[in-house]
Scaffold this active site. Structure first.
Site, short mmCIF file in Angstrom:
data_model
loop_
_atom_site.label_atom_id
_atom_site.label_comp_id
_atom_site.label_asym_id
_atom_site.label_seq_id
_atom_site.Cartn_x
_atom_site.Cartn_y
_atom_site.Cartn_z
CG HIS A 1 -6.04 15.65 1.33
ND1 HIS A 1 -6.36 14.89 0.24
CD2 HIS A 1 -5.87 14.78 2.36
CE1 HIS A 1 -6.40 13.61 0.59
NE2 HIS A 1 -6.08 13.51 1.87
CD GLU B 1 -3.18 0.86 2.01
OE1 GLU B 1 -3.42 -0.31 2.41
OE2 GLU B 1 -3.95 1.81 2.19
CD GLU C 1 -7.80 5.82 5.99
OE1 GLU C 1 -6.97 4.91 5.86
OE2 GLU C 1 -7.66 6.96 5.52
CD GLU D 1 -0.84 8.20 0.91
OE1 GLU D 1 -0.32 7.80 1.96
OE2 GLU D 1 -2.08 8.25 0.75
CG ASP E 1 -3.00 10.92 5.22
OD1 ASP E 1 -2.03 10.41 5.78
OD2 ASP E 1 -3.73 10.30 4.43
O1 GCW Z 1 -2.42 8.13 4.16
C1 GCW Z 1 -3.52 7.27 4.24
C2 GCW Z 1 -3.32 6.36 3.10
C3 GCW Z 1 -3.80 4.97 3.35
C4 GCW Z 1 -3.21 4.50 4.67
C5 GCW Z 1 -3.72 5.41 5.77
C6 GCW Z 1 -3.13 5.08 7.12
C7 GCW Z 1 -2.46 2.33 5.34
O2 GCW Z 1 -3.93 6.91 1.97
O3 GCW Z 1 -3.38 4.17 2.29
O4 GCW Z 1 -3.51 3.16 4.95
O5 GCW Z 1 -3.35 6.73 5.50
O6 GCW Z 1 -2.14 5.71 7.49
O7 GCW Z 1 -3.64 4.22 7.80
#
Ligand code: GCW
Length: 691
Positions: free
Chosen positions: A504, A151, A275, A376, A348
């Site tokens: 974002h 991921e 999530e 990411e 994030d």
């Molecule tokens: O940044 C987001 C990502 C997800 C990730 C999540 C997390 C592992 O888009 O892919 O999942 O955070 O940190 O749990």
């Protein structure tokens, strides 16, 4: 008889052989580690154990000085406060050098340190160095799935060959352990936080054990991410309620099984009620109930629980506030082997975020920072973005939690808050690609994470300097410009992606490329770019002051007041905290709109400069890595223009103001950009996005 034609072929093969050999040696697989050598140095050790054996071997092979090196295990009394991982190096490079530590692990770190001093030209005639790591647990988090997909991974498949384990052991496991040990990383969470319960089956635990056995001599402990619902999905229990005694028993038995296989197992990492992951709230229980139940199971074996604070729901509450609201009520209620793992920023892993207000707010709870090394939100492994400045920005931020000077670093490393466990985590950027990280310069981010986890006081520049010298060459004609390029790269990325506190506004899901217009009526609002930038005819930005979501109230005074006022808010975070009029005057004397145009433009120009700087370095770099980086910079330059055009043309539909004439004209049309959409696979397979 060999024919003339055959002979010609032989000669041709011979002629190309050395070339192809040297080319394969420069595919980046060596990382920053010394190349195979046999220096035949005189090295002795007064005790034996697997870590010491590695230390001796590394020094024998790579220590090029005449001075013999002695490895000494000191008594606890003599070792002072070196702790389990610290070391002292003393002596003279002509007469003899000794490395002293309390453990073999400390000696191994000392050996790597000595070799680093040598490789970077930092050896002085008389040496006297004492090093003690700032954090006890310095750990990588792999978001690796059991099917070997990763991921947010941009460097190939997972390093862990689950299908071949435990029988077949890839040589890369040891290379990985060695690389980590060389920079002081001592833990690795092998699997994704979106955890597959299968990892806890006997079958997989035996595979994990095989990896742990390879890592052990390098002082690298294995940890696992666990799925909170495991007692139900795996154990067949009716629920996974943390207050159900049967559930607690199941976990205790599982933990016992793990330690029977892996006696030095580190512990669990948990993503719960976030999530879509299950968690204690599924049963009306709290994060504290869940974390404590797992902590109790691990306690007898000295294992720890890293419980993630990355928790948010699609509620009307500002996403940036939710982790704080969720966790502050449990302050002081967690076991002493629980540590709350908090992403550096409140949302994030954006190119720039303020630090998470949870740092310092949890007064009686152990806290650790989670950084993302994998890019990411920073152009995957296509963009050259050196992350030490980002890491240091968070660590050096003053929370004011214990008065002025309460930096995130000092809050989390035990300086200001006594802690049983101190830790720091980085989401790994490794995969099975030859270069490990997908971009030669992305290796620097793994390296920088390790070095800062060891000592967050090192500067970004020092770390870049070390890494460049060890990875490429010590020639100052190379090191100086390459370092400048690295140091400018993070700010360049912020500028061409999201300057002035924007955040974002990425393309949906893949998080590659711009999509500030992104809005999907059926999707979660807190996953939509428009939720974050809130552009309208009046201005742009998320009002997080008391007049808006009041996220500022989660920060301590006087920072709270500074952030609340447009006049005193750090302009780098302006649109994170304020909805600002397009014509508002900034410190530069420009209006917000003009400044936005200049920032995007400057981001593009900076990438152009990076291209020029790299091209000039061709004489100092092997052909293969030179060409790889050059090609990636081309992608980055195109992407930067794409970002600039998309964001300026889109925001212009609100501001209705002209792009200043000294800013480069757009080369795209907004209507065309609206149609561009790439999945992560598109990006990875084509290695480019925008034409
Ligand atoms: O940044 C987001 C990502 C997800 C990730 C999540 C997390 C592992 O888009 O892919 O999942 O955070 O940190 O749990």
């Amino acid at each position: 008889m060999i024919s003339y034609k055959q002979l010609k072929i032989h000669l041709l093969t011979l002629a190309f052989l050395p070339l192809s050999l040297s080319a394969s040696a420069e595919n980046g697989s060596r990382l920053w580690l010394p190349a195979n050598a046999n220096a035949n140095a005189q090295v002795s050790a007064d005790k034996k154990n697997p870590a010491i054996a590695i230390a001796v071997q590394e020094l024998q092979r790579h220590w090029k000085n005449v001075a013999p090196v002695k490895l000494v295990i000191a008594s606890a009394k003599k070792a002072g406060n070196l702790g389990s991982d610290g070391f002292a190096i003393s002596g003279n490079i002509n007469a003899g050098v000794s490395i002293t530590a309390l453990t073999g692990q400390g000696l191994l770190y000392g050996a790597y340190h000595l070799l680093r001093l040598q490789a970077t030209g930092a050896l002085t005639e008389n040496i006297s160095v004492t090093e003690i790591p700032k954090y006890q647990v310095r750990i990588l988090n792999h978001w690796d799935n059991l099917d070997r997909s990763v991921e947010r991974g941009y460097a190939g498949r997972s390093l862990w060959e689950w299908e071949k384990l435990p029988g077949e052991i890839s040589p890369r496991y040891e290379e990985y352990a060695r690389a980590n040990a060389s920079i002081g990383i001592n833990g690795s969470v092998l699997n994704n936080v979106n955890a597959n319960p299968q990892i806890l089956t006997g079958e997989y635990l035996r595979k994990v054990k095989a990896i742990a056995d390879v890592f052990r001599p390098y002082g690298l402990k294995v940890y696992l991410s666990v799925n909170f619902a495991s007692p139900k999905t795996l154990g067949g229990l009716p629920d996974a309620d943390p207050l159900n005694g049967e559930v607690a028993k199941w976990w205790s038995a599982k933990v016992k099984e793990i330690y029977a296989l892996i006696p030095d197992f580190g512990g669990f990492l948990v993503k719960a009620n976030s999530e879509g992951q299950s968690g204690p709230q599924d049963y009306g229980r709290t994060h504290a109930d869940g974390a404590n139940m797992l902590a109790d199971a691990l306690k007898p074996y000295k294992g720890i629980v890293m419980w993630r604070a990355f928790v948010y729901n699609p509620t009307p509450e500002d996403r940036a506030k939710q982790a704080y609201s969720e966790f502050v009520p449990f302050d002081g209620q967690l076991r002493d082997n629980v540590i709350i793992q908090i992403k550096n920023g409140p949302v994030d892993f954006q190119p720039r975020e303020p630090f998470s207000p949870l740092f310092g707010a949890l007064q009686r709870t152990q806290e650790m920072v989670e950084f993302q090394i994998t890019q990411e939100y920073l152009g995957f492994s296509n963009h050259l973005v050196y992350l030490a400045p980002l890491f240091k920005e968070t660590l050096g931020s003053d929370t004011y939690a214990n008065g002025q000077g309460s930096t995130v670093a000092k809050i989390t490393d035990g300086t200001l808050r006594p802690a049983k466990v101190t830790a720091i985590a980085g989401v790994a950027n490794t995969g099975d690609s030859a270069s490990w990280c997908g971009h030669h310069f992305a290796q620097a981010n793994w390296y920088a994470f390790g070095r800062l986890a060891w000592n967050h006081e090192l500067t970004s520049e020092q770390i870049a300097d070390e890494w460049l010298k060890m990875t490429f060459t010590s020639d100052e004609n190379f090191v100086k410009p390459a370092k400048e390029l690295m140091l400018a790269s993070r700010e360049a990325c912020v500028d061409y992606m999201m300057p002035l506190g924007l955040h974002h506004i990425f393309s949906f899901n893949a998080h590659y490329g711009p999509q500030p217009w992104g809005y999907f009526p059926d999707g979660r609002p807190d996953w939509m770019p428009v939720y974050y930038h809130r552009a309208d005819a009046a201005g742009v930005g998320f009002d997080r002051t008391a007049a808006g979501s009041n996220a500022v109230a989660q920060y301590f005074s006087p920072l709270r007041e500074q952030l609340s006022d447009v006049a005193t808010c750090d302009e780098r975070l302006l649109l994170w905290f304020h909805h600002v009029a397009w014509t508002h005057k900034l410190k530069s004397g420009r209006t917000l709109w003009d400044e936005l145009c200049y920032r995007y433009d400057s981001g593009v120009r900076e990438v152009r400069n990076m291209q020029k700087a790299w091209d000039r370095l061709e004489p100092y770099v092997d052909a293969e890595r030179f060409a790889d980086v050059q090609a990636k910079l081309q992608v980055q330059a195109k992407d930067a223009v794409w970002w600039k055009d998309a964001c300026l043309l889109y925001f212009q539909t609100f501001s209705k103001l002209p792009i200043p004439y000294d800013v480069e004209r757009p080369v795209h049309r907004l209507d065309d950009l609206y149609k561009v959409f790439f999945t992560q696979d598109d990006v990875l397979k084509n290695n480019y996005c925008i034409k």
